[in-house]
Enzyme design. Structure first.
Site, mmCIF file in Angstrom:
data_model
loop_
_atom_site.group_PDB
_atom_site.id
_atom_site.type_symbol
_atom_site.label_atom_id
_atom_site.label_comp_id
_atom_site.label_asym_id
_atom_site.label_seq_id
_atom_site.Cartn_x
_atom_site.Cartn_y
_atom_site.Cartn_z
ATOM 1 C CB THR A 367 -15.164 -1.538 16.945
ATOM 2 O OG1 THR A 367 -14.918 -1.844 18.308
ATOM 3 C CG2 THR A 367 -14.201 -0.513 16.446
ATOM 4 C CG ASP A 409 -10.818 -2.466 24.937
ATOM 5 O OD1 ASP A 409 -11.119 -3.664 24.983
ATOM 6 O OD2 ASP A 409 -11.076 -1.747 23.965
HETATM 7 N N1 GLY Z 1 -12.817 -1.782 21.950
HETATM 8 C C1 GLY Z 1 -12.157 -2.564 21.012
HETATM 9 C C2 GLY Z 1 -10.770 -2.111 20.745
HETATM 10 O O1 GLY Z 1 -10.468 -0.948 20.907
HETATM 11 O O2 GLY Z 1 -9.947 -2.904 20.397
#
Ligand code: GLY
Length: 556
Positions: A367, A409
């Site tokens: 991220t 997720d």
């Molecule tokens: N893809 C990592 C998060 O949104 O926590």
């Protein structure tokens, strides 16, 4: 708030091979701290041209989509926390959404087993991207200079090219097989043996950005770009449709606002778990004796809090548009004190013996985060993601950008750990149009009603604990912003029942003491790239750029 002199930082930082700079860049007026020097320069130049922090955030986001393809994106999503100089606060959710023909069992075989890699790689792994709509919405509400000026720097970088850093060259090289395997039309421009300093050009992406420059939202969610995305999906058995793209909507959300030791903490609400979990962690340790940085006392207390908070996360958190998230109950000080009432200084709690609280109510970790303060005193904290490194590994042919693998997720099967080892249940089950739960924690702190800190990080499940530690490092361990960012990190997430630590983050003596308390410890590679800004007592700004990446603070 107690003040304990920090003594272990230099040891920890060197042991992690992280340069232990005492202070980061200090500027008089304005700053951008992001994962890539070129993106920070783009954002800072917008501020110098008279743009505000939101203008700079939009320009930085588009620049990162070019120069930091491992996580910067237009094919992903994220969250933006804004604090204007008058103290008003806005939080924007541009998280991806499940396509309308998704289903709860789409990653399971007929025997109800999870099909390997289906939610993490390839066309079926992507949620409907939100980043472009997020930037458009932020601009419509807060932008002050022309949209064209905000996107043109990214277009120039994409079309003219830029030199790869060593990290980015290595990242692309280690994904060559993935790029070949998961693309139906191989992205030839990416598939070669890259070296640091090589010039890379993203021509198709440059033209996609031109369409966004000229047509705004429609340049991505309709017309040529949307058609290219859907053609890509159809070639790879994906399910995203033109309707999914056209109907995508970013949402202004009610911020999570709480306090810690008299400071105001502003962060992101669901579908991110970040703001709630961060507040729960701060409330769980508030008023308790932390001891020295990364000492047995501190780590035992913090990881016992983390274990309880992540148990709550697994059960209670999901997209509040689809699930009744007990926000007020989870943020309640008395609730969090109650959760810690069985905390023992002499033994750890076993995660299997600990469930989520009961209420009366029915991320490789790629991220990226950037923090911005403008000369007018406005601040923006943005975390945005493709989920895994280079997302689903799928480059939209003809449009030149990587798609996210954010569907992972979701809780793809109750109790089945995702890419980050996180488990979940009903609250985060897949439903058409729903947003998957996130850990992203873009956060802004106020002290005495004035801007104090802008902070956030990538790192999947570790995002929340990294932001938690960075805040405590400044408030409780007297570190500079740069020291707080560089310091070794430690993480617990309820399950697996282990303390994860970066090399050098815990001394040998403290490791032994933690084992005596019953903890299991596991070393792991560096994680998190915290990019933060601290307002110093004289009003100057100190940047903390994470030395674990190419991150850079730029300002004036
Ligand atoms: N893809 C990592 C998060 O949104 O926590």
């Amino acid at each position: 708030m107690k003040k304990i002199k920090y003594v272990l930082l230099v040891l920890g930082a060197y042991a992690c091979n992280i340069p232990a700079n005492e202070t980061g860049l200090i500027t008089e007026k304005a700053m951008v701290v992001s994962a890539h020097p070129l993106a920070s320069q783009v954002g800072s130049a917008i501020l110098k041209q008279g743009g505000n922090a939101i203008d700079a955030a939009i320009a930085t986001q588009f620049a990162l989509a070019v120069v930091y393809p491992v996580a910067g994106n237009i094919g992903g999503g994220g969250f933006m926390v804004i604090r204007m100089s008058d103290g008003s606060v806005n939080t924007l959710d541009f998280r991806e959404k499940a396509p309308m023909s998704s289903s709860e069992t789409m990653y399971l075989d007929s025997a109800n087993n999870v099909i390997e890699n289906l939610s993490t790689r390839g066309h079926l792994a992507s949620g409907v991207p939100g980043s472009v709509e997020g930037m458009v919405k932020a601009y419509e509400n807060f932008g002050t200079i022309s949209w064209v000026e905000l996107i043109q720097p990214a277009i120039d970088l994409a079309l003219n090219g830029f030199p790869l850093t060593e990290r980015e060259a290595n990242g692309l090289n280690s994904n060559q097989k993935n790029f070949s395997t998961y693309n139906t039309l191989a992205p030839d421009f990416l598939i070669r043996d890259w070296k640091a300093g090589d010039t890379i050009r993203w021509i198709d992406l440059g033209h996609t950005l031109e369409r966004i420059r000229d047509n705004g939202r429609a340049g991505f969610y309709e017309g040529e770009t949307a058609a290219l995305i859907v053609e890509e999906m159809q070639r790879g058995n994906g399910i995203m449709t033109l309707e999914d793209l056209k109907n995508y909507d970013a949402q202004w959300r009610t911020p999570i606002i709480g306090s810690y030791e008299g400071l105001k903490v502003i962060s992101m609400s669901p579908p991110s778990s970040g703001g709630i979990a961060l507040m729960q962690l701060l409330k769980s340790v508030e008023g308790r004796e932390l001891g020295d940085h990364n000492s047995t006392q501190a780590l035992h207390l913090m990881t016992e809090a983390e274990r309880r908070v992540y148990a709550d996360r697994a059960t209670h958190l999901g997209d509040a548009d689809y699930y009744n998230v007990p926000v007020e109950e989870l943020l309640d000080s008395a609730y969090n004190m109650g959760r810690m009432s069985d905390f023992s200084t002499t033994a750890k709690t076993h995660s299997d013996s600990l469930a989520a609280g009961v209420f009366a109510l029915a991320e490789s970790e790629q991220t990226t985060h950037f923090s911005i303060v403008d000369p007018f005193g406005n601040a923006v904290s943005v975390t945005t993601t493709l989920n895994g490194g280079y997302g689903s590994k799928v480059v939209v042919a003809g449009a030149g950008f990587l798609m996210n693998n954010e569907m992972d997720d979701f809780s793809i099967k109750p109790g089945f750990p995702n890419y980050y080892g996180l488990v979940g249940g009903r609250a985060n089950a897949i439903e058409p149009g729903k947003r998957m739960l996130s850990s992203m924690t873009p956060t802004i702190l106020e002290k005495d009603n004035q801007l104090f800190m802008v902070v956030g990080t990538p790192g999947g499940s570790t995002i929340i604990t990294s932001v938690f530690q960075t805040i405590l490092n400044v408030l409780e361990h007297d570190m500079t912003m740069q020291q707080a960012v560089s310091a070794g990190r430690v993480h617990h997430q309820w399950k697996p029942d282990k303390i994860f630590y970066q090399e050098g983050a815990i001394s040998k003596d403290d490791s032994l003491s933690l084992v005596k308390l019953g903890h299991e410890l596991q070393q792991r590679g560096p994680y998190g790239k915290v990019d933060a800004i601290l307002v110093l007592p004289d009003g100057k700004l100190e940047g903390g750029a994470d030395p674990r990446g190419d991150d850079a603070a730029v300002g004036y």
